[in-house]
Design a protein around this motif. Sequence first.
Motif, PDB file in Angstrom:
ATOM      1  N   ASP A 106      11.814   5.958  12.970  1.00 34.96           N
ATOM      2  CA  ASP A 106      13.065   5.781  12.250  1.00 34.96           C
ATOM      3  C   ASP A 106      12.734   5.528  10.779  1.00 34.96           C
ATOM      4  N   THR A 107      13.726   5.578   9.937  1.00 38.82           N
ATOM      5  CA  THR A 107      13.526   5.479   8.490  1.00 38.82           C
ATOM      6  C   THR A 107      12.809   4.197   8.078  1.00 38.82           C
ATOM      7  N   ALA A 108      13.210   3.069   8.649  1.00 38.83           N
ATOM      8  CA  ALA A 108      12.606   1.782   8.266  1.00 38.83           C
ATOM      9  C   ALA A 108      11.120   1.739   8.621  1.00 38.83           C
ATOM     10  N   HIS A 109      10.762   2.171   9.829  1.00 39.33           N
ATOM     11  CA  HIS A 109       9.354   2.134  10.225  1.00 39.33           C
ATOM     12  C   HIS A 109       8.533   3.202   9.506  1.00 39.33           C
ATOM     13  N   ALA A 110       9.119   4.357   9.257  1.00 38.09           N
ATOM     14  CA  ALA A 110       8.396   5.421   8.546  1.00 38.09           C
ATOM     15  C   ALA A 110       8.061   5.007   7.120  1.00 38.09           C
ATOM     16  N   ALA A 111       8.877   4.140   6.530  1.00 37.69           N
ATOM     17  CA  ALA A 111       8.642   3.693   5.152  1.00 37.69           C
ATOM     18  C   ALA A 111       7.564   2.620   5.053  1.00 37.69           C
ATOM     19  N   MET A 112       7.180   2.039   6.182  1.00 36.84           N
ATOM     20  CA  MET A 112       6.123   1.021   6.180  1.00 36.84           C
ATOM     21  C   MET A 112       4.788   1.660   5.832  1.00 36.84           C
ATOM     22  N   PRO A 113       3.888   0.909   5.214  1.00 38.32           N
ATOM     23  CA  PRO A 113       2.526   1.430   5.062  1.00 38.32           C
ATOM     24  C   PRO A 113       1.897   1.601   6.448  1.00 38.32           C
ATOM     25  N   HIS A 114       1.160   2.690   6.610  1.00 42.76           N
ATOM     26  CA  HIS A 114       0.469   2.980   7.869  1.00 42.76           C
ATOM     27  C   HIS A 114      -1.014   3.134   7.575  1.00 42.76           C
ATOM     28  N   ALA A 159       0.838  -1.201   0.000  1.00 43.02           N
ATOM     29  CA  ALA A 159       0.000   0.000   0.000  1.00 43.02           C
ATOM     30  C   ALA A 159       0.872   1.251   0.000  1.00 43.02           C
ATOM     31  N   ASP A 160       0.358   2.309  -0.602  1.00 43.57           N
ATOM     32  CA  ASP A 160       1.045   3.592  -0.575  1.00 43.57           C
ATOM     33  C   ASP A 160       0.957   4.190   0.813  1.00 43.57           C
ATOM     34  N   ILE A 161       1.878   5.088   1.131  1.00 42.14           N
ATOM     35  CA  ILE A 161       1.849   5.778   2.413  1.00 42.14           C
ATOM     36  C   ILE A 161       0.831   6.905   2.318  1.00 42.14           C
ATOM     37  N   ASP A 162      -0.112   6.925   3.237  1.00 39.93           N
ATOM     38  CA  ASP A 162      -1.175   7.925   3.282  1.00 39.93           C
ATOM     39  C   ASP A 162      -0.555   9.295   3.552  1.00 39.93           C
ATOM     40  N   ALA A 163      -0.931  10.308   2.778  1.00 38.23           N
ATOM     41  CA  ALA A 163      -0.388  11.659   2.946  1.00 38.23           C
ATOM     42  C   ALA A 163      -0.703  12.243   4.318  1.00 38.23           C
ATOM     43  N   ARG A 164      -1.735  11.729   4.967  1.00 37.11           N
ATOM     44  CA  ARG A 164      -2.108  12.236   6.289  1.00 37.11           C
ATOM     45  C   ARG A 164      -1.277  11.609   7.404  1.00 37.11           C
ATOM     46  N   GLY A 166      -2.632  12.535  21.740  1.00 40.94           N
ATOM     47  CA  GLY A 166      -1.575  11.547  21.574  1.00 40.94           C
ATOM     48  C   GLY A 166      -1.533  10.902  20.206  1.00 40.94           C
ATOM     49  N   LEU A 167      -0.416  10.270  19.965  1.00 42.00           N
ATOM     50  CA  LEU A 167      -0.200   9.506  18.745  1.00 42.00           C
ATOM     51  C   LEU A 167       0.362   8.159  19.171  1.00 42.00           C
ATOM     52  N   LEU A 168      -0.294   7.091  18.752  1.00 50.48           N
ATOM     53  CA  LEU A 168       0.142   5.731  19.058  1.00 50.48           C
ATOM     54  C   LEU A 168       0.453   5.006  17.760  1.00 50.48           C
ATOM     55  N   LEU A 169       1.574   4.328  17.736  1.00 50.03           N
ATOM     56  CA  LEU A 169       1.969   3.531  16.584  1.00 50.03           C
ATOM     57  C   LEU A 169       2.101   2.091  17.053  1.00 50.03           C
ATOM     58  N   PHE A 170       1.392   1.207  16.368  1.00 48.66           N
ATOM     59  CA  PHE A 170       1.374  -0.206  16.739  1.00 48.66           C
ATOM     60  C   PHE A 170       1.932  -1.047  15.605  1.00 48.66           C
ATOM     61  N   TYR A 171       2.763  -1.998  15.988  1.00 54.21           N
ATOM     62  CA  TYR A 171       3.340  -2.951  15.049  1.00 54.21           C
ATOM     63  C   TYR A 171       3.006  -4.332  15.578  1.00 54.21           C
ATOM     64  N   PHE A 172       2.386  -5.139  14.737  1.00 51.06           N
ATOM     65  CA  PHE A 172       2.009  -6.494  15.127  1.00 51.06           C
ATOM     66  C   PHE A 172       2.866  -7.481  14.353  1.00 51.06           C
TER      67      PHE A 172
END
Length: 188
Positions: A15-23, A2-7, A89-95
């Motif tokens: 970090d660079t690796a996680h920021a490049a993941m689809p969110h 998936a593309d990275i959502d502009a929002r 807040g902002l929460l980032l979850f990785y499963f």
Amino acid sequence: MADIDARSVARFVEDTAHAAMPHRLYTLIFPMDRPNGKVLLGMKKRGFGQGKLNGFGGKVEPSESVEQGAIRELAEESGLRATRVENCGLLLFYFEDNPVAMEVHVFMAHEYSGKPAETEEMRPEWFDIDNMPFSQMWADDKCWWPLARNGRSFVGRFWFKADQVTITRQALTPVDSLDFARNARNIS
């Protein structure tokens, strides 16, 4: 992929690796009754998180801002109409075994109209903000709730095993402001 959502605001906190993941963008909103020391939670009746107490929220639609998504989800899941919300807040979850990160924008609803009503998805109930039912909630909630409850902004990152219960790694940072996300958050 998936593309990275502009929002997405991941580029500001990861970090660079996680920021490049689809969110995938989500919201989480907590109606507060400060005069009575209460917060409205909902028992999730189906889908992701079934059987857990949580705030109200879900996926942000492509045509709406993150804040609009939070307000819509609250109305759909509880019957309340938020008239004033605050991003806290902002929460980032990785499963484990999931290549898509969950980017969750957390809001407090301080003003709203209507009465909480059970829906197909959630059964709302008021709880004491100082005595949260953490044993029935997501494991990360007990980490960041004290910050949110006391009006502090935060950024949290949590890595879960595939069981969606066990946290293998975490990073929680109180921040002075979430202004870095303001422009991205309001894109619709």
